[in-house]
Design a protein around this motif. Structure first.
Motif, mmCIF file in Angstrom:
data_model
loop_
_atom_site.group_PDB
_atom_site.id
_atom_site.type_symbol
_atom_site.label_atom_id
_atom_site.label_comp_id
_atom_site.label_asym_id
_atom_site.label_seq_id
_atom_site.Cartn_x
_atom_site.Cartn_y
_atom_site.Cartn_z
ATOM 1 N N GLN A 76 43.430 30.991 39.539
ATOM 2 C CA GLN A 76 43.016 32.309 39.168
ATOM 3 C C GLN A 76 42.109 32.760 40.151
ATOM 4 O O GLN A 76 40.856 32.168 39.981
ATOM 5 C CB GLN A 76 42.395 31.934 37.621
ATOM 6 C CG GLN A 76 41.693 33.337 37.094
ATOM 7 C CD GLN A 76 42.475 34.447 36.933
ATOM 8 O OE1 GLN A 76 43.725 34.413 36.700
ATOM 9 N NE2 GLN A 76 42.039 35.678 37.359
ATOM 10 N N HIS A 113 45.305 36.305 34.693
ATOM 11 C CA HIS A 113 45.248 37.608 34.863
ATOM 12 C C HIS A 113 44.765 38.021 36.172
ATOM 13 O O HIS A 113 44.210 37.502 36.909
ATOM 14 C CB HIS A 113 44.309 38.257 33.743
ATOM 15 C CG HIS A 113 42.620 38.003 33.869
ATOM 16 N ND1 HIS A 113 42.125 36.747 33.568
ATOM 17 C CD2 HIS A 113 41.748 38.809 34.526
ATOM 18 C CE1 HIS A 113 41.027 36.844 34.161
ATOM 19 N NE2 HIS A 113 40.521 38.197 34.568
ATOM 20 N N ASN A 159 45.529 46.927 38.566
ATOM 21 C CA ASN A 159 44.201 46.473 39.027
ATOM 22 C C ASN A 159 44.142 45.770 40.451
ATOM 23 O O ASN A 159 43.078 45.593 41.076
ATOM 24 C CB ASN A 159 43.788 45.437 38.129
ATOM 25 C CG ASN A 159 43.290 46.049 36.657
ATOM 26 O OD1 ASN A 159 43.099 47.111 36.645
ATOM 27 N ND2 ASN A 159 43.622 45.081 35.571
ATOM 28 N N ILE A 169 32.670 39.302 41.125
ATOM 29 C CA ILE A 169 33.272 37.804 40.464
ATOM 30 C C ILE A 169 33.051 37.965 39.102
ATOM 31 O O ILE A 169 31.944 38.066 38.666
ATOM 32 C CB ILE A 169 32.428 36.808 41.215
ATOM 33 C CG1 ILE A 169 32.980 36.809 42.806
ATOM 34 C CG2 ILE A 169 32.808 35.735 40.631
ATOM 35 C CD1 ILE A 169 32.248 35.761 43.522
ATOM 36 N N GLU A 170 34.164 37.420 38.280
ATOM 37 C CA GLU A 170 33.941 37.311 36.812
ATOM 38 C C GLU A 170 33.083 36.159 36.595
ATOM 39 O O GLU A 170 33.427 35.119 37.081
ATOM 40 C CB GLU A 170 35.306 37.387 36.133
ATOM 41 C CG GLU A 170 36.016 38.732 36.457
ATOM 42 C CD GLU A 170 37.490 38.543 36.098
ATOM 43 O OE1 GLU A 170 38.096 37.250 36.145
ATOM 44 O OE2 GLU A 170 38.138 39.459 35.854
ATOM 45 N N PRO A 174 38.662 34.739 41.528
ATOM 46 C CA PRO A 174 37.584 35.076 40.766
ATOM 47 C C PRO A 174 37.430 36.660 40.613
ATOM 48 O O PRO A 174 36.872 37.189 39.895
ATOM 49 C CB PRO A 174 36.418 34.482 41.247
ATOM 50 C CG PRO A 174 37.087 33.343 42.117
ATOM 51 C CD PRO A 174 38.462 33.694 42.586
ATOM 52 N N SER A 175 37.964 37.357 41.744
ATOM 53 C CA SER A 175 37.769 38.751 41.849
ATOM 54 C C SER A 175 39.188 39.121 42.784
ATOM 55 O O SER A 175 39.869 38.403 43.269
ATOM 56 C CB SER A 175 36.665 39.117 42.825
ATOM 57 O OG SER A 175 36.503 38.678 44.029
ATOM 58 N N PRO A 207 38.476 32.329 33.711
ATOM 59 C CA PRO A 207 37.911 32.919 34.891
ATOM 60 C C PRO A 207 37.139 32.355 35.753
ATOM 61 O O PRO A 207 36.705 32.455 36.697
ATOM 62 C CB PRO A 207 37.356 34.277 34.308
ATOM 63 C CG PRO A 207 38.188 34.479 32.832
ATOM 64 C CD PRO A 207 38.523 32.881 32.520
ATOM 65 N N PRO A 229 42.103 39.884 38.215
ATOM 66 C CA PRO A 229 40.685 40.580 37.968
ATOM 67 C C PRO A 229 40.660 42.144 38.032
ATOM 68 O O PRO A 229 41.228 42.710 38.687
ATOM 69 C CB PRO A 229 40.052 39.786 39.258
ATOM 70 C CG PRO A 229 41.063 38.804 39.681
ATOM 71 C CD PRO A 229 42.488 39.259 39.505
ATOM 72 N N TYR A 230 39.741 42.341 37.254
ATOM 73 C CA TYR A 230 39.682 43.800 36.960
ATOM 74 C C TYR A 230 38.717 44.684 38.117
ATOM 75 O O TYR A 230 39.086 45.749 38.535
ATOM 76 C CB TYR A 230 38.437 44.110 35.561
ATOM 77 C CG TYR A 230 39.248 43.518 34.433
ATOM 78 C CD1 TYR A 230 40.427 43.777 34.071
ATOM 79 C CD2 TYR A 230 38.241 42.651 33.694
ATOM 80 C CE1 TYR A 230 40.880 42.973 32.780
ATOM 81 C CE2 TYR A 230 38.746 42.116 32.458
ATOM 82 C CZ TYR A 230 40.022 42.339 31.951
ATOM 83 O OH TYR A 230 40.493 41.628 30.885
ATOM 84 N N THR A 231 37.886 44.062 38.701
ATOM 85 C CA THR A 231 37.278 44.520 40.088
ATOM 86 C C THR A 231 37.087 43.801 41.141
ATOM 87 O O THR A 231 37.567 42.508 41.145
ATOM 88 C CB THR A 231 35.904 44.932 39.504
ATOM 89 O OG1 THR A 231 35.012 43.706 38.918
ATOM 90 C CG2 THR A 231 36.143 45.958 37.908
ATOM 91 N N GLU A 250 38.769 45.391 29.369
ATOM 92 C CA GLU A 250 39.012 44.272 28.690
ATOM 93 C C GLU A 250 39.798 44.418 27.400
ATOM 94 O O GLU A 250 40.373 43.450 26.894
ATOM 95 C CB GLU A 250 37.892 43.332 28.427
ATOM 96 C CG GLU A 250 36.642 44.064 27.382
ATOM 97 C CD GLU A 250 35.942 44.788 28.166
ATOM 98 O OE1 GLU A 250 34.827 44.973 27.595
ATOM 99 O OE2 GLU A 250 36.147 45.096 29.389
#
Length: 498
Positions: free
Chosen positions: A23, A254, A192, A261-262, A25-26, A9, A256-258, A425
């Motif tokens: 990938q 994947h 997501n 930024i991860e 980040p968000s 990430p 991103p969940y939200t 997660e």
């Protein structure tokens, strides 16, 4: 020791239209057009390939007309009302072909198809925990490629399946089953893409696996139109190869969940949650949810397993049986239109429950939102399975109507609940573990099929009683005291067996 993601990430920000191994980040780093493109590709693949094997009844009808495993009817010829002129004999083995003037009730052949279907159903979700960890560690792209290769190979083996070489059906069923589940699980995280409507998006993706069971109705029509079997299956294999070609459009590792930024800190934090993952996996909530999913899906699968032999017991001729088989395919296709409704219903109820609430109380309200839809699913599955205890067109249509409602609703309601109830997660691993547990329990399917052959009413009655026990899952969510305790522990990272 955790395996490092192929594209962590912390990779540099990706361009708006991601390419292979990019990938974001968000979610904010993906353009709205890119998100919609990825979501629509996911819907198409899930709708076409994720549950193809569950259209087994339509496929079995075609395979019977081709004489696949017809040699097993040699021991059951006393159950054949008439033997058409198309029946051929090679040595001592009779290969039975169905025509419009032939009506067959061949228990040996039905049991062989039931055995293959049972194995395919068990293997559909058995590797679930491995798929979940594959998604978590190796990422979305690698997992999609594996699923696409299996679906492609499944249709190639199906093209090779004939009356002379029926054993290829085993490989075809297994590859289509495992590959379909990989496609389904890879698509779940696409919910997501739209954080504000995550439940609806996830419900659509979850429910879209049901129309794929109607793919074999297309195969049935193509065969009835006189198209060569090999060409039909090869065409499906060619379309399945699009899974591989469209993979570069997806986020590499994947979704991103939200919108946040991860960071590296979040990756380290996730590595420290292995104990929390175990608590989620072995919690009472997950155990009850697994039983709820298993009992509902098991009964839906039983309906598919018995459907062909059931309609043969009261159909006047093969034409009537073919009509019911087509209706089964149509019911699976109609699931496409039902798929968005469970998510919309959950979102509507959640909005009403959450009004004026904040913090923990708002979280509790979101967890309780699926209660009513879950009860509705159980009741429709009960009516559907109960229809097998009756004979006639009315029972068929009632059963298919319930199938149209509950098949897309079961996972469409269940998966968003997992996403709400447990940390984000943990989602892939909880879903994977649940799939493996359900698959192992599905081993009961073939013994159940044999039991029904001898004690039809008792077997179905006992199954209906066990089915109603799954109401304990939605009912236990009614306790706000219980939810307050477990959700507060989850938010604080405290381990608890709940």
């Amino acid at each position: 020791m955790d395996i490092e993601p192929l594209c962590p990430p912390s990779s540099p920000p990706a361009p708006k239209m991601a390419v292979l191994c990019a990938q974001p980040p968000s979610i904010g780093d993906m353009s709205r057009g890119h998100r919609w493109l990825v979501f629509l590709v996911g819907i198409f693949e899930t709708m076409v390939w994720s549950g193809t094997v569950f259209g087994w009844a339509s496929l079995v009808h075609v395979l019977k007309t081709k004489g696949v495993y017809g040699n097993l009817c040699k021991e059951s010829l006393h159950q054949v009302y008439s033997l058409s002129a198309n029946a051929t004999r090679e040595g001592d083995d009779a290969v039975l072909m169905l025509t419009d003037s032939t009506k067959v009730a061949c228990s040996s052949q039905d049991q062989q198809y039931a055995l293959i279907y049972t194995i395919a159903c068990v293997l559909y979700s058995s590797p679930g925990i491995l798929i979940g960890y594959c998604l978590h560690h190796f990422g979305l792209a690698v997992t999609r490629i594996l699923g696409g290769l299996l679906v492609f190979s499944g249709f190639v083996l199906l093209a090779l399946t004939t009356a002379e070489s029926p054993s290829f059906l085993w490989g075809a069923a297994i590859f289509l089953s495992v590959g379909g589940n990989i496609v389904r699980m890879a698509g779940l995280q696409l919910g997501n893409l739209f954080p504000e409507r995550r439940n609806t998006a996830m419900a659509i993706i979850s429910g879209m696996f049901t129309p794929s069971a109607g793919i074999f109705i297309i195969l049935q029509y193509a065969c009835e139109a006189g198209l060569p079997w090999e060409y039909i299956c090869s065409g499906f294999a060619a379309v399945a190869s699009l899974i591989l070609l469209l993979t570069p459009l997806m986020p590499r590792h994947h979704v991103p969940y939200t919108d946040n930024i991860e960071s590296k800190d979040e990756v380290v934090k996730e590595k420290d949650t292995s104990k929390a993952v175990k608590e989620s996996l072995f919690s009472w909530s997950n155990a009850l949810h697994t039983y709820w999913v298993f009992s509902n899906m098991f009964c839906v699968v039983l309906f598919s397993t018995y459907f062909n032999s059931w309609i043969n017991t009261f159909s006047e001729d093969t034409a009537e049986a073919a009509h019911y088989s087509r209706m089964y395919g149509y019911a699976n296709v109609l699931c496409f239109f039902i798929s968005p409704l469970p998510g919309l219903l959950v979102d509507t109820i959640a909005t009403k429950f959450q009004k004026g609430k904040t913090g923990l109380q708002k979280h509790i309200a979101s967890v309780q939102a699926p209660i009513i839809p879950m009860i509705m699913v159980t009741l429709t599955v009960t009516v559907q399975l109960g229809s097998l205890m009756f004979k006639g067109a009315a029972a068929v249509y009632i059963g298919l109507m319930c199938l149209t409602i509950n098949r897309p609703s079961c996972l469409a309601v269940g998966n968003p609940l997992i996403r709400i109830r447990f940390p984000a997660e943990h989602f892939n691993r909880v879903i994977g573990f649940q799939g493996t547990a359900v698959a192992l329990l599905t081993l009961l399917q073939y013994p159940h099929f044999t039991w029904v052959q001898y004690q039809h009413v008792i077997a179905l009655g006992a199954t209906l009683a066990a089915l109603l026990l799954n109401l304990s899952h939605p009912l236990h969510l009614c306790s706000k005291t219980y939810l307050s305790r477990v959700l507060s522990n989850d938010s604080q990272g405290k381990p608890t067996k709940v």
